[in-house]
Write an enzyme that holds these catalytic residues in place. Structure first.
Site, PDB file in Angstrom:
ATOM      1  N   CYS A 200     -23.717 -29.208 -34.657  1.00  0.00           N
ATOM      2  CA  CYS A 200     -22.432 -28.721 -34.136  1.00  0.00           C
ATOM      3  C   CYS A 200     -21.283 -29.214 -35.029  1.00  0.00           C
ATOM      4  CB  CYS A 200     -22.268 -29.278 -32.721  1.00  0.00           C
ATOM      5  SG  CYS A 200     -20.779 -28.776 -31.862  1.00  0.00           S
TER       6      CYS A 200
ATOM      7  N   ALA B 169     -44.562 -17.532 -17.052  1.00  0.00           N
ATOM      8  CA  ALA B 169     -44.804 -16.882 -18.346  1.00  0.00           C
ATOM      9  C   ALA B 169     -45.684 -15.636 -18.235  1.00  0.00           C
ATOM     10  CB  ALA B 169     -45.439 -17.888 -19.298  1.00  0.00           C
TER      11      ALA B 169
ATOM     12  N   SER C 131     -47.798 -17.323 -12.794  1.00  0.00           N
ATOM     13  CA  SER C 131     -47.602 -18.744 -13.065  1.00  0.00           C
ATOM     14  C   SER C 131     -48.840 -19.523 -12.647  1.00  0.00           C
ATOM     15  CB  SER C 131     -46.386 -19.289 -12.309  1.00  0.00           C
ATOM     16  OG  SER C 131     -46.296 -20.691 -12.500  1.00  0.00           O
TER      17      SER C 131
ATOM     18  N   ASN D 212     -51.584 -13.280  -9.897  1.00  0.00           N
ATOM     19  CA  ASN D 212     -51.815 -14.058 -11.114  1.00  0.00           C
ATOM     20  C   ASN D 212     -53.228 -13.829 -11.629  1.00  0.00           C
ATOM     21  OD1 ASN D 212     -50.550 -15.970 -12.909  1.00  0.00           O
ATOM     22  ND2 ASN D 212     -52.059 -17.466 -12.231  1.00  0.00           N
TER      23      ASN D 212
ATOM     24  N   HIS E 108     -35.885 -23.558 -16.265  1.00  0.00           N
ATOM     25  CA  HIS E 108     -36.136 -24.217 -17.551  1.00  0.00           C
ATOM     26  C   HIS E 108     -35.151 -23.793 -18.634  1.00  0.00           C
ATOM     27  CE1 HIS E 108     -40.529 -25.006 -16.123  1.00  0.00           C
ATOM     28  NE2 HIS E 108     -39.649 -25.767 -15.530  1.00  0.00           N
TER      29      HIS E 108
ATOM     30  N   CYS F 192     -24.930 -27.793 -27.621  1.00  0.00           N
ATOM     31  CA  CYS F 192     -24.764 -29.015 -28.411  1.00  0.00           C
ATOM     32  C   CYS F 192     -25.113 -30.196 -27.521  1.00  0.00           C
ATOM     33  CB  CYS F 192     -23.332 -29.142 -28.928  1.00  0.00           C
ATOM     34  SG  CYS F 192     -23.031 -30.788 -29.617  1.00  0.00           S
TER      35      CYS F 192
ATOM     36  N   THR G 154     -46.145 -11.706 -20.499  1.00  0.00           N
ATOM     37  CA  THR G 154     -47.179 -11.507 -21.537  1.00  0.00           C
ATOM     38  C   THR G 154     -47.287 -10.027 -21.901  1.00  0.00           C
ATOM     39  OG1 THR G 154     -48.902 -11.457 -19.836  1.00  0.00           O
ATOM     40  CG2 THR G 154     -48.579 -13.549 -20.973  1.00  0.00           C
TER      41      THR G 154
HETATM   42  P1  NAD Z   1     -48.454 -20.702 -17.889  1.00  0.00           P
HETATM   43  O1  NAD Z   1     -48.581 -20.304 -19.314  1.00  0.00           O
HETATM   44  O2  NAD Z   1     -48.829 -22.051 -17.490  1.00  0.00           O
HETATM   45  O3  NAD Z   1     -49.270 -19.684 -16.968  1.00  0.00           O
HETATM   46  C1  NAD Z   1     -49.146 -18.323 -17.033  1.00  0.00           C
HETATM   47  C2  NAD Z   1     -50.048 -17.724 -15.953  1.00  0.00           C
HETATM   48  O4  NAD Z   1     -49.871 -16.315 -15.958  1.00  0.00           O
HETATM   49  C3  NAD Z   1     -51.545 -17.990 -16.153  1.00  0.00           C
HETATM   50  O5  NAD Z   1     -52.099 -18.417 -14.953  1.00  0.00           O
HETATM   51  C4  NAD Z   1     -52.103 -16.610 -16.567  1.00  0.00           C
HETATM   52  O6  NAD Z   1     -53.407 -16.391 -16.057  1.00  0.00           O
HETATM   53  C5  NAD Z   1     -51.136 -15.682 -15.907  1.00  0.00           C
HETATM   54  N1  NAD Z   1     -50.961 -14.400 -16.562  1.00  0.00           N
HETATM   55  C6  NAD Z   1     -50.906 -14.126 -17.893  1.00  0.00           C
HETATM   56  N2  NAD Z   1     -50.651 -12.814 -18.093  1.00  0.00           N
HETATM   57  C7  NAD Z   1     -50.568 -12.250 -16.866  1.00  0.00           C
HETATM   58  C8  NAD Z   1     -50.326 -10.929 -16.402  1.00  0.00           C
HETATM   59  N3  NAD Z   1     -50.151  -9.910 -17.254  1.00  0.00           N
HETATM   60  N4  NAD Z   1     -50.272 -10.713 -15.064  1.00  0.00           N
HETATM   61  C9  NAD Z   1     -50.495 -11.729 -14.172  1.00  0.00           C
HETATM   62  N5  NAD Z   1     -50.725 -12.997 -14.561  1.00  0.00           N
HETATM   63  C10 NAD Z   1     -50.768 -13.265 -15.881  1.00  0.00           C
HETATM   64  O7  NAD Z   1     -46.974 -20.405 -17.494  1.00  0.00           O
HETATM   65  P2  NAD Z   1     -46.039 -21.081 -16.465  1.00  0.00           P
HETATM   66  O8  NAD Z   1     -46.779 -21.502 -15.250  1.00  0.00           O
HETATM   67  O9  NAD Z   1     -44.893 -20.194 -16.359  1.00  0.00           O
HETATM   68  O10 NAD Z   1     -45.570 -22.448 -17.154  1.00  0.00           O
HETATM   69  C11 NAD Z   1     -45.388 -22.633 -18.507  1.00  0.00           C
HETATM   70  C12 NAD Z   1     -44.007 -23.041 -18.949  1.00  0.00           C
HETATM   71  O11 NAD Z   1     -43.815 -22.413 -20.183  1.00  0.00           O
HETATM   72  C13 NAD Z   1     -42.878 -22.579 -18.132  1.00  0.00           C
HETATM   73  O12 NAD Z   1     -42.258 -23.705 -17.716  1.00  0.00           O
HETATM   74  C14 NAD Z   1     -41.916 -21.789 -19.051  1.00  0.00           C
HETATM   75  O13 NAD Z   1     -40.710 -22.471 -19.167  1.00  0.00           O
HETATM   76  C15 NAD Z   1     -42.547 -21.824 -20.380  1.00  0.00           C
HETATM   77  N6  NAD Z   1     -42.825 -20.535 -21.041  1.00  0.00           N
HETATM   78  C16 NAD Z   1     -41.967 -19.482 -20.937  1.00  0.00           C
HETATM   79  C17 NAD Z   1     -42.251 -18.299 -21.577  1.00  0.00           C
HETATM   80  C18 NAD Z   1     -41.304 -17.150 -21.410  1.00  0.00           C
HETATM   81  O14 NAD Z   1     -40.126 -17.387 -21.191  1.00  0.00           O
HETATM   82  N7  NAD Z   1     -41.771 -15.910 -21.456  1.00  0.00           N
HETATM   83  C19 NAD Z   1     -43.406 -18.148 -22.340  1.00  0.00           C
HETATM   84  C20 NAD Z   1     -44.260 -19.261 -22.455  1.00  0.00           C
HETATM   85  C21 NAD Z   1     -43.956 -20.448 -21.790  1.00  0.00           C
END
Ligand code: NAD
Length: 254
Positions: free
Chosen positions: A157, A27, A197, A222, A124, A132, A31
């Site tokens: 559906c 994620a 992540s 990260n 994911h 469906c 961001t």
């Molecule tokens: P997480 O939210 O657990 O961790 C995100 C990590 O990214 C954190 O450690 C944070 O410090 C870091 N981070 C945030 N902004 C950053 C940046 N600009 N540069 C570098 N690092 C940065 O996310 P995860 O480990 O991916 O797991 C959460 C689950 O949530 C995943 O399984 C996913 O399916 C889902 N998810 C997806 C989305 C999306 O698709 N964008 C958004 C939220 C959650």
């Protein structure tokens, strides 16, 4: 030269060797596109309670709550565009320096940045489509949200099955083919770059371990800690949108 620059140089040096380079994203790479992550402050878990898969299947109330949460995410997603980090990964792919991207994200932004579908392994699932839960038919997320807007808070559906965004909920089985592909890629990678992540959600978070066991060069970009921080070759505590373009710039500078 500061620590970040040194780390970037080591990654560049490794990528220049060629080989099978895999990027693994969470994620945090999105961001900077305006999609909040899950675990940072102000992240999704500060705002919503997770709806488990069995609740979704058993209770209409849970389905309504699930779609309510997905509607908020959908609006963020509609506005989101690939950021500098996604674009840098796409450039590395175009340069022939990245074999594939394994992602935990459900936002489709790697594909939107130009990486072909078959080179993005979505562990994911994706929030860009709906499935469906009875007949398996795939349909459009736009259509589902249109129905919600028109007053149907948990659309179903034609076959009577429950429609659900095609993502993996808590308690739901992982997509077998994608997991197998990701494991195979991780085990054969020469380098494995983790971006954004926490590496806490398994089995996704096991991938860097497979890569490391197989002798890959493991690097992490990260903002916060991960369980692999002491096990990787390069750790960069920086923003994906700042670090990844620098990797590309240095590679291009020759
Ligand atoms: P997480 O939210 O657990 O961790 C995100 C990590 O990214 C954190 O450690 C944070 O410090 C870091 N981070 C945030 N902004 C950053 C940046 N600009 N540069 C570098 N690092 C940065 O996310 P995860 O480990 O991916 O797991 C959460 C689950 O949530 C995943 O399984 C996913 O399916 C889902 N998810 C997806 C989305 C999306 O698709 N964008 C958004 C939220 C959650």
């Amino acid at each position: 030269m500061d620590m970040m620059d040194k780390g970037i140089d080591r990654i560049v040096e490794q990528l220049r060797k060629g080989g099978r380079n895999v990027v693994f994203t969470g994620a945090g790479i999105s961001t900077e596109s305006g999609i909040p992550d899950f675990r940072s402050q102000g992240g999704i878990w500060d705002q919503y309670r997770p709806v488990y898969f069995d609740e979704f299947m058993k209770s209409r109330e849970a389905r309504i709550e699930y779609w309510r949460q997905k509607t908020a995410f959908y609006h963020d997603l509609q506005k989101a565009r690939p950021n500098k980090a996604h674009l840098a990964v796409a450039t590395l792919y175009e340069m022939g320096l990245v074999e594939a991207v394994i992602t935990q994200n459900i936002d489709g932004l790697h594909q939107a940045s130009g990486i072909p579908d078959e080179k993005v392994i979505e562990l994911h699932g994706s929030n860009r489509r709906v499935r469906c839960m009875s007949c398996g038919r795939i349909s459009s997320i736009e259509e589902a949200h249109k129905r919600i807007e028109e007053g149907d808070p948990a659309p179903e559906c034609e076959c009577g099955g429950y429609l659900k965004p095609d993502t993996i909920s808590f308690g739901q089985a992982m997509p077998e083919r994608e997991v197998e592909k990701a494991i195979a890629l991780s085990r054969t990678a020469d380098s494995f770059l983790v971006v954004g992540s926490t590496l806490l959600v398994h089995p996704a978070a096991s991938m860097p371990g497979y890569a490391r066991e197989a002798g890959a060069f493991l690097a992490i970009v990260n903002l916060s800690e991960t369980p692999f921080d002491t096990l990787c070759k390069v750790l960069i505590r920086g923003k994906a949108g700042e670090v990844l373009p620098k990797i590309v710039d240095r590679l291009k500078a020759g």
